[in-house]
Design an enzyme around this catalytic site. Structure first.
Site, PDB file in Angstrom:
ATOM      1  CD  GLU A   1      -3.164  -0.674   2.226  1.00 12.64           C
ATOM      2  OE1 GLU A   1      -2.886   0.065   3.197  1.00 12.64           O
ATOM      3  OE2 GLU A   1      -4.262  -1.246   2.102  1.00 12.64           O
TER       4      GLU A   1
ATOM      5  CD  GLU B   1      -4.864  -5.277   3.003  1.00 13.41           C
ATOM      6  OE1 GLU B   1      -5.529  -4.340   3.466  1.00 13.41           O
ATOM      7  OE2 GLU B   1      -3.645  -5.398   3.180  1.00 13.41           O
TER       8      GLU B   1
END
Ligand code: GCU
Length: 477
Positions: free
Chosen positions: A309, A401
């Protein structure tokens, strides 16, 4: 989006008391290459005594290391052939402190600080696995305490040939059916060029929740959930890789082997988060991925994610990192698929108030890779859903995710919104891994608290509502 989740994670008292730092597996019962067990009480002992006052040991007793640095147990083992072998140490540690051991093989330091975390009681015996190279014939494997607490109580060492057992499952495992994947247009395809949608689970951070990634839970994921893919979330900071590169790399090697045995794909997740600029970790990433790709390049089931991320960083800097890293992996494993996170916590910049066009207008200059997208259905509403739809029509994308709750990984589940995402991903064949395969207290952890200490992971009994829901979405195909 995930930042608040991690601040919450770091502050959680439950987490702080459940830090586990080593892979915990039981000995495979179906091993075909006849593992051999060596009892600690028959080994060479320096500064330790043989005792039998805690039940549950095998053989005639166990070794109680003296509580000093340097106390050791040395096993003399026989290997039929030279090569990679797994070492399974059975031990008990009735304290809450990790009791790391250094492993030398024939005098050569091989594994540094292998973790032996608390097992809850001196009568509670568990296993820790690592892999080493052995020569054919006799080998001396010495395990030496590295702290003033000494070692754990050592029951036995089981030595097996690595990677040859058990066979990769019956012919209908995801990997047996699909083989080496490749990116085809905007989709992921199997080795026959057919589009595949992989569905599976992400671990929680393995620095905190490795106790949830063990024989029984992985068997459940493969056989009871029928998952295609396991994502292994290896943090870099936050107590992860940077604190002990050797240990975390070895943990990842172990998880790759476990997924491979079960015919599942494995996503090697370089879970950088804080700092959010992946360039901060480039030299670490090069070291890690070079070793991982070198060792596993001949497997068909590995996918590499080089940036979980990215956040507080421009797209241009993420792209620069990706263009530096992809060739590093390809130098070892030329046909591998690589995933790359996008800015704004893998939202193509949406969580930064931008739009996906920053990526479309400045794409990564590489082949056989996918961008990644993350969402949490209770936080990320229609604008994210429609962005994912547009993105999937333009570029290869994988959802590495997502959660059915808020971006904290906690709170009420919004199954209606989540189903809209599931339907879109099914329609556009977007692969996904759900967050997360642990018994953390938050609603997004699929198992009820305490599940991972036991060995019952099948069915819906051990699952929280999000777990029941996502297992159903993996099973229903
Ligand atoms: C206790 C326990 C021993 C153990 C020791 C230790 O004395 O009974 O089995 O080895 O603690 O802390 O090492």
């Amino acid at each position: 989006m995930a930042r608040s989740r991690w601040i919450a994670a770091v502050l959680s008292p439950a987490l702080i008391t459940t830090v586990i730092t080593a892979a915990v597996f039981t000995i495979p019962q179906t091993a075909s290459a006849a593992p051999v067990t060596y009892q600690s009480e028959s080994a060479t002992i320096s500064q330790g005594v043989v005792e039998s006052n805690h039940t549950g040991f095998t053989g005639s007793g166990f070794v109680n290391f003296d509580n000093v640095t340097g106390s050791y147990v040395e096993y003399t083992v026989n290997a039929a052939a030279a090569g990679r072998h797994s070492l399974v140490f059975r031990y008990a540690n009735g304290t809450t402190a990790n009791r790391p051991l250094d492993i030398t093989v024939n005098g050569t330091p091989t594994v540094s600080g292998l973790g032996f975390p608390g097992t809850g009681a001196w009568t509670n015996w568990q296993s820790v696995t690592t892999q080493v190279n052995l020569v054919a014939g006799t080998n001396r494997i010495r395990t030496t305490a590295t702290t003033a607490n000494g070692g754990p109580n050592a029951d036995s060492l089981t030595v097996d040939v690595a990677g040859t057992e058990p066979p990769p499952g019956p012919g209908d495992t995801p990997v047996a059916k699909n083989g080496q994947l490749k990116v085809c247009g905007t989709k992921l395809c199997n080795e026959r060029g057919q589009v595949v949608q992989l569905r599976g689970m992400s671990t929680h951070g393995i620095q905190w929740y490795s106790q949830c990634v063990k024989t029984a839970s992985l068997d459940a994921l493969a056989n009871d959930w029928k998952a295609d893919i396991l994502r292994v979330a290896m943090y870099i900071q936050e107590g992860g890789y940077e604190t002990n590169p050797r240990r975390f790399t070895d943990m990842m090697h172990g998880y790759i082997e476990e997924a491979t045995k079960r015919g599942m794909y494995v996503l090697v997740d370089w879970h950088q988060l804080t700092p959010g600029d992946p360039n901060y970790n480039t030299s670490r990433a090069k070291t890690f991925f070079t070793e991982i790709a070198q060792r596993h390049k001949d497997k068909k089931n590995i996918i590499y994610d080089i940036a979980n991320e990215p956040n507080n960083v421009s797209w241009a800097n993420v792209k620069r990192y990706a263009e530096e890293m992809i060739p590093v992996i390809r130098a070892q494993d030329p046909d591998s698929v690589v995933f790359v996170g996008t800015h704004g916590w893998s939202t193509f910049g949406i969580s930064d108030g931008q739009s996906e066009t920053s990526v479309f207008n400045n794409p990564i200059n590489a082949t056989n890779f996918m961008y990644t997208f993350h969402f949490y259905a209770a936080s990320h509403r229609d604008n994210y859903l429609s962005a994912l739809s547009r993105i999937a029509d333009r570029v290869p994308v994988f959802v590495t995710e997502f959660g059915t709750q808020t971006s904290s990984g906690d709170g009420g589940n919004d199954f209606a919104m989540s189903q809209r995402y599931i339907d879109l991903m099914a329609q556009k064949q977007i692969g996904w891994t759900n967050w997360n395969f642990s018994d953390d207290s938050r609603s997004g952890a699929v198992f009820k608290s305490g599940t991972c200490a036991g060995s019952n992971f099948t069915g819906t009994g051990p699952l929280k509502p999000a777990g029941v829901w996502v297992r159903e979405r993996i099973l229903n195909r």
